[in-house]
Design a protein around this motif. Structure first.
Motif, short mmCIF file in Angstrom:
data_model
loop_
_atom_site.label_atom_id
_atom_site.label_comp_id
_atom_site.label_asym_id
_atom_site.label_seq_id
_atom_site.Cartn_x
_atom_site.Cartn_y
_atom_site.Cartn_z
N HIS B 148 0.82 -1.21 0.00
CA HIS B 148 0.00 0.00 0.00
C HIS B 148 0.86 1.26 0.00
N SER B 173 -5.36 2.27 -10.55
CA SER B 173 -4.39 1.85 -9.56
C SER B 173 -5.01 0.73 -8.71
N LEU B 174 -4.34 -0.43 -8.69
CA LEU B 174 -4.92 -1.62 -8.06
C LEU B 174 -4.04 -2.15 -6.93
N HIS B 175 -4.64 -2.97 -6.09
CA HIS B 175 -3.88 -3.67 -5.05
C HIS B 175 -2.88 -4.63 -5.71
N HIS B 178 -4.22 -8.01 -6.88
CA HIS B 178 -5.02 -7.92 -8.11
C HIS B 178 -4.09 -7.81 -9.33
#
Lengths: 193, 193
Positions: B148, B173-175, B178
């Motif tokens: 993060h 914008s992804l984790h 993912h």
């Protein structure tokens, strides 16, 4: 609005321990990861998404839980956080209509057939032999996915009562939450093309 | 062999409670989901994958943990299961070399620079401004992803010492987990085309 329905064939329908989501709670971990995959961006939530969980496990099946991205609060990305909100929903005395348990999370009595009838929309159904998702366009899509037990013949019959299409996200058989990530990516790309 | 490195900037480096992965364990939940995304197929494991976690949190940073898909056992898809194996690894007295803590899981002292030096390979680095992953071919890829908190300037400098390319998985914008799902899908499609 994008909607996802995930069917939890063994998922508990009464409050459960947060310390054993796969076991005593009936693979509730799968549903929690689906909530994460459907709703989370890196530092934001997907506000245009609703996630419906169909809980078919003991002791009081079936129940439906809805996470509405536009209003959900107190949700963090970890499995335990989604599980905690599901447990709170299961503490409610579920009726045949939606009751909000925490902001953006609601519960009602009912099964897949009741939910599909209520939504009354074209269904995009994930199955390994479906057509490739890439390049398809989706308008107000309603996706239906099974858990580790897939989708039963009875559930397929419920789906087939509605206009429907069968799609696949890739050549290998994947977990439901991974499928949701791939569906979102295809839609994200089309919306930002 | 496909390898993924995920940097956990706050991830605990001593045994932690399984009941608070995001808090006391320093967003260990992120790393656990990355292990899941990297290793799990629907009813199988990806045997050709290694996942390296860089733990940079207190009290004894940095430490490295490796999950090797070809040998890992006792791993289930839920976050708590991966966390339990990480905790077991942190119970070991980590040295400057790899020690197996449970089958297929190993631990050593060291940070990102040590790991990159040991692997000594071209790096594919995930960043939002990178080139699109679709259509790229990967041979024995080594992917590096941040948690993060992203990737710090110092970590970028470590990466830039090696041949490297910067890729992106989509417009949002992804984790990290993912992103791993999307990277696997691209490789799965190319291998099964």
């Amino acid at each position: 609005m994008k909607s996802f329905i995930i069917i939890g064939h063994k998922a508990a329908t009464a409050p459960f321990s947060l310390n054993d989501l796969p076991g005593a709670a009936g693979r509730m971990d799968i549903l929690c990861r689906c909530v994460n995959a459907a709703l989370f961006l890196s530092h934001d939530l997907r506000r245009d998404v609703r996630v419906y969980l169909v809980l078919k496990g003991e002791p009081a099946p079936p129940k439906l839980i809805c996470f509405d991205g536009s209003g959900v609060r107190y949700l963090n990305p970890d499995e335990r956080s989604a599980a905690s909100l599901i447990r709170k929903a299961l503490e409610k005395n579920a009726q045949g209509f939606w009751t909000e348990s925490t902001p953006g999370v609601s519960v009602r009595k009912g099964g897949l057939g009741d939910l599909l009838s209520e939504l009354n929309r074209k269904i995009t159904y994930l199955r390994e032999d479906g057509g490739d998702v890439r390049g398809r366009s989706f308008e107000e899509p309603l996706f239906v996915l099974g858990d580790h037990l897939g989708v039963t013949d009875d559930e397929e019959k419920s789906i087939e009562k509605y206009e429907n299409e069968v799609v696949s996200v890739g050549p290998l058989s994947l977990h439901a939450d991974h499928c949701i990530v791939l569906l979102h990516n295809e839609m994200d790309r089309q919306e930002n093309a």
